[in-house]
Scaffold this motif. Sequence first.
Motif, short mmCIF file in Angstrom:
data_model
loop_
_atom_site.label_atom_id
_atom_site.label_comp_id
_atom_site.label_asym_id
_atom_site.label_seq_id
_atom_site.Cartn_x
_atom_site.Cartn_y
_atom_site.Cartn_z
N VAL A 1 -8.28 -1.47 11.22
CA VAL A 1 -9.05 -2.39 10.38
C VAL A 1 -8.29 -2.72 9.09
O VAL A 1 -7.93 -3.86 8.82
CB VAL A 1 -10.43 -1.82 10.02
N GLY A 2 -8.06 -1.69 8.24
CA GLY A 2 -7.42 -1.95 6.96
C GLY A 2 -7.45 -0.73 6.07
O GLY A 2 -7.07 0.38 6.51
N TYR A 3 -7.96 -0.89 4.84
CA TYR A 3 -7.91 0.19 3.86
C TYR A 3 -9.20 0.24 3.04
O TYR A 3 -9.90 -0.78 2.90
CB TYR A 3 -6.73 -0.02 2.89
N LYS A 4 -9.50 1.41 2.49
CA LYS A 4 -10.61 1.52 1.55
C LYS A 4 -10.26 2.55 0.47
O LYS A 4 -9.45 3.45 0.68
CB LYS A 4 -11.91 1.92 2.27
N PHE A 5 -10.90 2.38 -0.68
CA PHE A 5 -10.70 3.29 -1.81
C PHE A 5 -11.72 4.42 -1.69
O PHE A 5 -12.92 4.19 -1.54
CB PHE A 5 -10.88 2.55 -3.14
N VAL A 6 -11.22 5.67 -1.78
CA VAL A 6 -12.10 6.82 -1.56
C VAL A 6 -12.14 7.76 -2.76
O VAL A 6 -12.64 8.88 -2.65
CB VAL A 6 -11.66 7.60 -0.29
N GLY A 7 -11.63 7.33 -3.92
CA GLY A 7 -11.66 8.17 -5.11
C GLY A 7 -13.08 8.48 -5.55
O GLY A 7 -13.99 7.64 -5.38
N GLU A 8 -13.29 9.65 -6.09
CA GLU A 8 -14.61 10.05 -6.57
C GLU A 8 -14.80 9.62 -8.02
O GLU A 8 -13.93 9.81 -8.86
CB GLU A 8 -14.75 11.58 -6.49
N ILE B 1 -6.61 6.21 -1.53
CA ILE B 1 -6.59 5.10 -0.57
C ILE B 1 -6.50 5.64 0.85
O ILE B 1 -5.55 6.34 1.19
CB ILE B 1 -5.40 4.15 -0.85
N ARG B 2 -7.48 5.29 1.64
CA ARG B 2 -7.52 5.77 3.03
C ARG B 2 -7.28 4.61 3.99
O ARG B 2 -7.79 3.50 3.80
CB ARG B 2 -8.88 6.41 3.34
N THR B 3 -6.49 4.87 5.01
CA THR B 3 -6.29 3.90 6.08
C THR B 3 -7.45 3.98 7.06
O THR B 3 -7.83 5.06 7.50
CB THR B 3 -4.98 4.19 6.84
N VAL B 4 -8.03 2.83 7.35
CA VAL B 4 -9.06 2.75 8.39
C VAL B 4 -8.37 2.15 9.60
O VAL B 4 -8.11 0.95 9.66
CB VAL B 4 -10.25 1.88 7.93
N ARG B 5 -8.06 3.01 10.54
CA ARG B 5 -7.20 2.61 11.65
C ARG B 5 -7.74 1.40 12.40
O ARG B 5 -8.92 1.35 12.76
CB ARG B 5 -7.02 3.79 12.63
N ILE C 1 0.85 -1.19 0.00
CA ILE C 1 0.00 0.00 0.00
C ILE C 1 0.89 1.24 0.00
O ILE C 1 0.61 2.22 -0.70
CB ILE C 1 -0.94 0.02 1.22
N GLY C 2 1.97 1.22 0.77
CA GLY C 2 2.90 2.35 0.78
C GLY C 2 3.51 2.59 -0.59
O GLY C 2 3.61 3.74 -1.04
N ASN C 3 3.92 1.52 -1.27
CA ASN C 3 4.46 1.66 -2.62
C ASN C 3 3.42 2.22 -3.57
O ASN C 3 3.71 3.07 -4.41
CB ASN C 3 4.93 0.29 -3.14
N LEU C 4 2.20 1.70 -3.45
CA LEU C 4 1.12 2.14 -4.34
C LEU C 4 0.81 3.61 -4.12
O LEU C 4 0.66 4.37 -5.09
CB LEU C 4 -0.12 1.27 -4.07
N ARG C 5 0.73 4.03 -2.90
CA ARG C 5 0.48 5.45 -2.61
C ARG C 5 1.56 6.34 -3.20
O ARG C 5 1.28 7.41 -3.75
CB ARG C 5 0.39 5.66 -1.09
N ARG C 6 2.80 5.90 -3.06
CA ARG C 6 3.90 6.72 -3.58
C ARG C 6 3.77 6.89 -5.09
O ARG C 6 3.95 8.00 -5.61
CB ARG C 6 5.24 6.05 -3.22
N LYS C 7 3.43 5.81 -5.80
CA LYS C 7 3.32 5.90 -7.25
C LYS C 7 2.08 6.68 -7.69
O LYS C 7 2.07 7.27 -8.78
CB LYS C 7 3.32 4.49 -7.85
N LEU C 8 1.05 6.68 -6.85
CA LEU C 8 -0.15 7.46 -7.15
C LEU C 8 -0.04 8.90 -6.68
O LEU C 8 -0.95 9.70 -6.91
CB LEU C 8 -1.38 6.83 -6.47
N SER C 9 1.09 9.24 -6.03
CA SER C 9 1.26 10.57 -5.40
C SER C 9 0.11 10.85 -4.46
O SER C 9 -0.45 11.95 -4.42
CB SER C 9 1.37 11.66 -6.48
N ASP C 10 -0.24 9.85 -3.67
CA ASP C 10 -1.38 9.93 -2.76
C ASP C 10 -0.87 10.11 -1.34
O ASP C 10 -0.17 9.25 -0.80
CB ASP C 10 -2.20 8.65 -2.89
N ASP C 11 -1.22 11.23 -0.73
CA ASP C 11 -0.78 11.56 0.62
C ASP C 11 -1.64 10.80 1.63
O ASP C 11 -2.86 10.99 1.68
CB ASP C 11 -0.90 13.07 0.85
N ALA C 12 -1.02 9.95 2.44
CA ALA C 12 -1.77 9.16 3.41
C ALA C 12 -2.51 10.01 4.43
O ALA C 12 -3.54 9.60 4.97
CB ALA C 12 -0.84 8.19 4.14
#
Length: 233
Positions: A224-231, A218-222, A201-212
């Motif tokens: 639990v895990g992760y979910k996609f939040v793109g519109e 991609i949002r972290t659900v503390r 997920i960290g690698n993916l965020r870096r390549k998407l230029s997505d700030d955690a």
Amino acid sequence: MGPTVLVVDDQPQIREVLKAYLEADGFTVLEAETAARALAVVDAESPEMILLDVGLPDTDGIEVLRQLRALPDPARAGAYVMIVTARSEEIDKLISLAVGADDYVTKPFSPREVVARVKAIMRRDRGPAEPEGLRFVGLEVRPTERELSVDGSAVELSALEFDLLVALAEAPGRVFSRVQLLEKVWGYDFFGDERVVDVHIGNLRRKLSDDATAPRFIRTVRGVGYKFVGERA
């Protein structure tokens, strides 16, 4: 002829054992004893899967993996890679996964287990055959072509990173636990730490230029895990 697997190891006996077991299961097996030979075989043959030893005589296997993932041809750069090593330190595992390995096995290993894991990796769902793709504001995923663009620019992902993104983007808003992502993307019961998901997920965020801290995709659900939040676009 079955899928092509490249076995990279400087020990002939290990190559011979893995070749025998893989061929018995229908794989076409290529061999390389050095990093230089491995990259040459990848260039010439484009194997679908690579079993890559870390302790090569000319270059560290992790550096080979870095060079592989940086290749301009997506077919070669996106080959599945299982790191095979005699070193058991956790840091080696995390570095390998961070660089883009799909799996990791430590010597001594069971050849049957290695073959089972190779088969499981190569059975992974490559995503839906949707001609229109998955479109979101600032991001478009084309599963059939295995292509991705972010803000209009093409972005190269490893095979596993692409599968992970598709798994999340197919179900916007759904929270996936790490175990669920392991089962959905890795496609088998993973023999290791669930933190492998965090690394990818960290690698993916870096390549998407997505700030955690302020995610577009991609949002972290503390806890639990992760979910996609793109519109949706």
